[in-house]
Design a protein around this motif. Structure first.
Motif, PDB file in Angstrom:
ATOM      1  N   SER A  12       9.772   5.242   0.365  1.00 16.04           N
ATOM      2  CA  SER A  12       8.831   5.424   1.466  1.00 16.04           C
ATOM      3  C   SER A  12       7.794   6.485   1.123  1.00 16.04           C
ATOM      4  O   SER A  12       6.603   6.318   1.396  1.00 16.04           O
ATOM      5  CB  SER A  12       9.585   5.806   2.739  1.00 16.04           C
ATOM      6  N   GLY A  13       8.227   7.570   0.530  1.00 17.47           N
ATOM      7  CA  GLY A  13       7.295   8.619   0.113  1.00 17.47           C
ATOM      8  C   GLY A  13       6.337   8.152  -0.959  1.00 17.47           C
ATOM      9  O   GLY A  13       5.146   8.489  -0.939  1.00 17.47           O
ATOM     10  N   ILE A  14       6.828   7.364  -1.890  1.00 21.94           N
ATOM     11  CA  ILE A  14       5.968   6.828  -2.951  1.00 21.94           C
ATOM     12  C   ILE A  14       4.934   5.878  -2.362  1.00 21.94           C
ATOM     13  O   ILE A  14       3.757   5.916  -2.727  1.00 21.94           O
ATOM     14  CB  ILE A  14       6.814   6.128  -4.033  1.00 21.94           C
ATOM     15  N   LEU A  15       5.362   5.026  -1.433  1.00 21.77           N
ATOM     16  CA  LEU A  15       4.426   4.100  -0.807  1.00 21.77           C
ATOM     17  C   LEU A  15       3.392   4.831   0.044  1.00 21.77           C
ATOM     18  O   LEU A  15       2.231   4.437   0.101  1.00 21.77           O
ATOM     19  CB  LEU A  15       5.184   3.076   0.041  1.00 21.77           C
ATOM     20  N   TYR A  16       3.810   5.909   0.688  1.00 18.05           N
ATOM     21  CA  TYR A  16       2.868   6.717   1.467  1.00 18.05           C
ATOM     22  C   TYR A  16       1.804   7.321   0.547  1.00 18.05           C
ATOM     23  O   TYR A  16       0.611   7.284   0.838  1.00 18.05           O
ATOM     24  CB  TYR A  16       3.609   7.811   2.218  1.00 18.05           C
ATOM     25  N   ALA A  34       0.946   6.251  -2.428  1.00 16.06           N
ATOM     26  CA  ALA A  34       0.117   5.184  -3.002  1.00 16.06           C
ATOM     27  C   ALA A  34      -0.904   4.686  -1.995  1.00 16.06           C
ATOM     28  O   ALA A  34      -2.043   4.381  -2.358  1.00 16.06           O
ATOM     29  CB  ALA A  34       1.006   4.032  -3.468  1.00 16.06           C
ATOM     30  N   GLY A  35      -0.517   4.613  -0.736  1.00 14.26           N
ATOM     31  CA  GLY A  35      -1.443   4.158   0.293  1.00 14.26           C
ATOM     32  C   GLY A  35      -2.585   5.125   0.534  1.00 14.26           C
ATOM     33  O   GLY A  35      -3.679   4.728   0.939  1.00 14.26           O
ATOM     34  N   ASN A  36      -2.358   6.401   0.281  1.00 10.82           N
ATOM     35  CA  ASN A  36      -3.399   7.419   0.452  1.00 10.82           C
ATOM     36  C   ASN A  36      -4.113   7.755  -0.848  1.00 10.82           C
ATOM     37  O   ASN A  36      -4.859   8.729  -0.908  1.00 10.82           O
ATOM     38  CB  ASN A  36      -2.795   8.697   1.043  1.00 10.82           C
ATOM     39  N   ASN A  37      -3.853   6.989  -1.897  1.00 11.13           N
ATOM     40  CA  ASN A  37      -4.460   7.186  -3.224  1.00 11.13           C
ATOM     41  C   ASN A  37      -4.196   8.586  -3.762  1.00 11.13           C
ATOM     42  O   ASN A  37      -5.067   9.205  -4.359  1.00 11.13           O
ATOM     43  CB  ASN A  37      -5.970   6.909  -3.178  1.00 11.13           C
ATOM     44  N   ASP A  38      -2.983   9.080  -3.561  1.00  5.27           N
ATOM     45  CA  ASP A  38      -2.618  10.405  -4.041  1.00  5.27           C
ATOM     46  C   ASP A  38      -1.931  10.397  -5.406  1.00  5.27           C
ATOM     47  O   ASP A  38      -1.671  11.455  -5.952  1.00  5.27           O
ATOM     48  CB  ASP A  38      -1.676  11.085  -3.039  1.00  5.27           C
ATOM     49  N   ILE A  39      -1.627   9.228  -5.945  1.00  8.43           N
ATOM     50  CA  ILE A  39      -0.907   9.200  -7.217  1.00  8.43           C
ATOM     51  C   ILE A  39      -1.746   8.612  -8.346  1.00  8.43           C
ATOM     52  O   ILE A  39      -1.222   8.140  -9.340  1.00  8.43           O
ATOM     53  CB  ILE A  39       0.435   8.457  -7.084  1.00  8.43           C
ATOM     54  N   GLY A  40      -3.037   8.649  -8.191  1.00 11.53           N
ATOM     55  CA  GLY A  40      -3.935   8.255  -9.271  1.00 11.53           C
ATOM     56  C   GLY A  40      -4.047   6.761  -9.449  1.00 11.53           C
ATOM     57  O   GLY A  40      -4.094   5.992  -8.489  1.00 11.53           O
ATOM     58  N   SER A  41      -4.068   6.345 -10.699  1.00  9.64           N
ATOM     59  CA  SER A  41      -4.313   4.939 -11.017  1.00  9.64           C
ATOM     60  C   SER A  41      -3.120   4.041 -10.711  1.00  9.64           C
ATOM     61  O   SER A  41      -3.259   2.820 -10.719  1.00  9.64           O
ATOM     62  CB  SER A  41      -4.683   4.797 -12.491  1.00  9.64           C
ATOM     63  N   CYS A 100       0.402  -0.838  -4.609  1.00 10.55           N
ATOM     64  CA  CYS A 100       0.001  -1.478  -3.354  1.00 10.55           C
ATOM     65  C   CYS A 100      -0.315  -2.956  -3.521  1.00 10.55           C
ATOM     66  O   CYS A 100      -0.322  -3.689  -2.544  1.00 10.55           O
ATOM     67  CB  CYS A 100      -1.179  -0.748  -2.742  1.00 10.55           C
ATOM     68  N   SER A 101      -0.553  -3.409  -4.749  1.00  8.13           N
ATOM     69  CA  SER A 101      -0.785  -4.838  -4.946  1.00  8.13           C
ATOM     70  C   SER A 101       0.514  -5.624  -4.758  1.00  8.13           C
ATOM     71  O   SER A 101       0.474  -6.796  -4.399  1.00  8.13           O
ATOM     72  CB  SER A 101      -1.362  -5.110  -6.339  1.00  8.13           C
ATOM     73  N   TYR A 102       1.649  -4.996  -4.972  1.00 11.19           N
ATOM     74  CA  TYR A 102       2.934  -5.659  -4.782  1.00 11.19           C
ATOM     75  C   TYR A 102       3.445  -5.545  -3.351  1.00 11.19           C
ATOM     76  O   TYR A 102       4.158  -6.409  -2.888  1.00 11.19           O
ATOM     77  CB  TYR A 102       3.996  -5.077  -5.721  1.00 11.19           C
ATOM     78  N   GLY A 103       3.118  -4.478  -2.669  1.00 12.95           N
ATOM     79  CA  GLY A 103       3.611  -4.262  -1.313  1.00 12.95           C
ATOM     80  C   GLY A 103       2.546  -3.700  -0.405  1.00 12.95           C
ATOM     81  O   GLY A 103       2.676  -2.578   0.081  1.00 12.95           O
ATOM     82  N   GLY A 104       1.483  -4.440  -0.177  1.00 16.28           N
ATOM     83  CA  GLY A 104       0.359  -3.959   0.599  1.00 16.28           C
ATOM     84  C   GLY A 104       0.725  -3.572   2.018  1.00 16.28           C
ATOM     85  O   GLY A 104       0.262  -2.562   2.545  1.00 16.28           O
ATOM     86  N   CYS A 139       2.428  -0.255   1.979  1.00 12.52           N
ATOM     87  CA  CYS A 139       1.509   0.851   1.702  1.00 12.52           C
ATOM     88  C   CYS A 139       0.736   1.214   2.963  1.00 12.52           C
ATOM     89  O   CYS A 139       0.401   2.375   3.175  1.00 12.52           O
ATOM     90  CB  CYS A 139       0.544   0.495   0.585  1.00 12.52           C
ATOM     91  N   ASP A 140       0.435   0.205   3.775  1.00 12.70           N
ATOM     92  CA  ASP A 140      -0.266   0.462   5.029  1.00 12.70           C
ATOM     93  C   ASP A 140       0.641   1.103   6.069  1.00 12.70           C
ATOM     94  O   ASP A 140       0.197   1.914   6.876  1.00 12.70           O
ATOM     95  CB  ASP A 140      -0.844  -0.838   5.599  1.00 12.70           C
ATOM     96  N   HIS A 141       1.905   0.720   6.062  1.00 13.47           N
ATOM     97  CA  HIS A 141       2.874   1.223   7.044  1.00 13.47           C
ATOM     98  C   HIS A 141       4.172   1.628   6.337  1.00 13.47           C
ATOM     99  O   HIS A 141       5.182   0.918   6.430  1.00 13.47           O
ATOM    100  CB  HIS A 141       3.184   0.153   8.089  1.00 13.47           C
ATOM    101  N   PRO A 142       4.189   2.764   5.625  1.00 16.17           N
ATOM    102  CA  PRO A 142       5.421   3.169   4.938  1.00 16.17           C
ATOM    103  C   PRO A 142       6.531   3.548   5.917  1.00 16.17           C
ATOM    104  O   PRO A 142       7.683   3.671   5.524  1.00 16.17           O
ATOM    105  CB  PRO A 142       4.990   4.365   4.089  1.00 16.17           C
ATOM    106  N   SER A 143       6.193   3.684   7.186  1.00 20.76           N
ATOM    107  CA  SER A 143       7.221   4.008   8.179  1.00 20.76           C
ATOM    108  C   SER A 143       8.231   2.875   8.314  1.00 20.76           C
ATOM    109  O   SER A 143       9.376   3.119   8.704  1.00 20.76           O
ATOM    110  CB  SER A 143       6.580   4.312   9.533  1.00 20.76           C
ATOM    111  N   TYR A 144       7.846   1.633   7.980  1.00 18.67           N
ATOM    112  CA  TYR A 144       8.795   0.524   8.016  1.00 18.67           C
ATOM    113  C   TYR A 144       9.955   0.784   7.067  1.00 18.67           C
ATOM    114  O   TYR A 144      11.114   0.566   7.406  1.00 18.67           O
ATOM    115  CB  TYR A 144       8.125  -0.783   7.621  1.00 18.67           C
TER     116      TYR A 144
END
Length: 61
Positions: A12-16, A18-25, A31-35, A38-43
Motif C-alpha cells: 500500500s505504501g509503495i502504491l501510494y 508510485a501514485g504521487n510520483n515519489d519513487i522516480g521512474s 501504476c501501469s499494472y495496477g492503476g 495507485c489511485d486508491h491505495p487505501s483499498y
C-alpha cells in the motif's frame, strides 16, 4: 496472516508513493499494472487491516 497483513501494508505504501510520483521512474511502471490501486491505495490498506484483524481473531495459542 500477520505476515500477509504486513506485506499488504508495505505494498500500500509503495502504491501510494508510485501514485504521487515519489519513487522516480519506477512509478509509471508500477501504476501501469495496477492503476486503480495507485489511485486508491487505501483499498490495499483496508485489505491489510482486515487481514490483521482476521489473523488476530483466528490465532490459536
Amino acid at each position: 496472516m500477520h505476515f500477509v497483513a504486513g506485506a499488504l501494508a508495505v505494498i500500500s505504501g509503495i502504491l501510494y508513493a508510485a501514485g504521487n510520483n515519489d519513487i522516480g521512474s519506477y512509478g509509471p511502471t508500477i501504476c501501469s499494472y495496477g492503476g486503480t490501486f495507485c489511485d486508491h491505495p487505501s483499498y490495499v490498506f483496508v485489505g491489510a487491516v482486515l487481514a490483521a484483524l482476521w489473523g488476530t481473531f483466528v490465532s490459536i495459542r
